[in-house]
Enzyme design. Structure first.
Site, PDB file in Angstrom:
ATOM      1  N   GLU A 107       0.845  -1.199   0.000  1.00 51.82           N
ATOM      2  CA  GLU A 107       0.000   0.000   0.000  1.00 51.82           C
ATOM      3  C   GLU A 107       0.876   1.242   0.000  1.00 51.82           C
ATOM      4  O   GLU A 107       1.904   1.291   0.670  1.00 51.82           O
ATOM      5  CB  GLU A 107      -0.902  -0.005   1.233  1.00 51.82           C
ATOM      6  N   ASP A 129       0.229   5.389   0.481  1.00 49.61           N
ATOM      7  CA  ASP A 129      -0.850   6.246   0.978  1.00 49.61           C
ATOM      8  C   ASP A 129      -0.557   7.739   0.910  1.00 49.61           C
ATOM      9  O   ASP A 129       0.500   8.196   1.348  1.00 49.61           O
ATOM     10  CB  ASP A 129      -1.129   5.960   2.466  1.00 49.61           C
ATOM     11  N   GLU A 165      -2.898  10.610   2.704  1.00 52.49           N
ATOM     12  CA  GLU A 165      -4.079  10.845   3.529  1.00 52.49           C
ATOM     13  C   GLU A 165      -4.039  12.289   4.025  1.00 52.49           C
ATOM     14  O   GLU A 165      -2.985  12.789   4.421  1.00 52.49           O
ATOM     15  CB  GLU A 165      -4.127   9.875   4.711  1.00 52.49           C
TER      16      GLU A 165
END
Length: 308
Positions: free
Chosen positions: A125, A127, A129
């Protein structure tokens, strides 16, 4: 160098270099939110909405192994404390697995994110955010990298602009050498392939692009001290200009021909390294590699390696 050359040779057979068309109708599907995610302007704009009942999210129709991914985003204005807007790349999985992940996320509270991701106990993953805040305080850009199920590599930054006033471009470059996070073309983080030092690196699992807006007030703002103010709902995050210049998984076995992809061997040049240092010196607010209390037995091995 020899290891990267072997990786490249092994990915020649069953991947196709493709560039998404920047139209959401053809490139993504809204996967949850019960109507709170909407495509507008003939698919040129996508809006995610969060209210007390639910957030919303979408994912790319294609799964990728390596590439450059760009998304223009405009975050919700005003008091966004407790919310998280996300943009991430995650390992491709079944719809059932994706639903299980959503249940876990929704239980946490409000977040806006954009991610590349796979799923499962050994998932990969990447990310972006965006952690909401009270009016007048800046959003926090939160980044993380998971490889073979291991994450805990958080770095956080303030932005040098107000992300609620206009669209800005958030990009992930992911190749066999490194992962680079960009904001409007400025590198903010580099995560190198350091397998030689015993650090796992995402390279074998095809990932989809995901984006979501959800409630994470248990942790998103000041560690959960500031809760979501539902009188400000609905919260809205807007997306446009999605481009995936990437290798598309085909035939169930990710392999890649990158002969025409300028990103395959891309590294930061001296100007990029200067910009990265400028961001780290002026806008970084958290780095796991500096958190001695979190790692009393010593920092992870990648922390001793160059940042650029």
């Amino acid at each position: 160098m020899a290891k990267l050359s072997l990786i490249r040779a092994s990915f020649m057979a069953a991947m196709v270099v493709a560039s998404a068309s920047a139209n959401f109708v053809s490139d993504v599907e809204i996967t949850w939110g019960d109507g709170r995610g909407k495509m507008l302007d003939n698919g040129e704009l996508l809006q995610l909405t969060l209210d007390r009942a639910s957030g919303s999210g979408f994912q790319s129709k294609q799964a990728y192994l390596f590439g450059r991914f760009d998304m223009k985003m405009k975050l919700g204005p005003g008091n966004s404390a407790g919310t998280v807007t996300t943009y991430y790349v995650m390992q491709h999985t079944s719809r059932a697995g994706f639903a299980d992940c959503l249940v876990e996320l929704i239980a946490l509270g409000c977040l806006s994110s954009l991610q590349l991701s796979s799923q499962g106990p050994a998932h990969d993953e990447i990310d972006f955010e965006f952690l909401g805040n009270v009016s007048g305080e800046p959003y926090v850009l939160h980044t993380n990298v998971f490889a073979q199920g291991k994450g805990d590599r958080e770095q956080q930054f303030y932005l040098w602009f107000d992300p609620t006033l206009a669209f800005h471009t958030y990009s992930v470059l992911w190749n066999p050498r490194q992962i680079v996070f960009y904001v409007d073309g400025t590198p903010v983080r580099v995560f190198r392939n350091s397998e030689g030092a015993g650090v796992a690196y995402p390279k074998n699992q095809a990932m989809r692009v995901y984006a979501s807006l959800w409630d994470a007030d248990d942790w998103a703002t000041r560690g959960g001290l500031v809760k979501t103010d539902w009188s400000q709902a609905p919260f809205v995050a807007s997306y446009r200009g999605f481009v995936a210049d990437a290798c598309v998984a085909a035939g169930g076995r990710p392999s890649c021909s990158a002969s025409k992809a300028s990103w395959w061997d891309q590294r930061l040049d001296s100007n990029g390294a200067r910009k990265l240092k400028w961001v780290r010196d002026n806008y970084m607010v958290y780095d796991y590699c500096r958190d001695a209390k979190r790692f009393p037995g010593g920092f992870p091995p990648e922390c001793s390696l160059p940042h650029d």
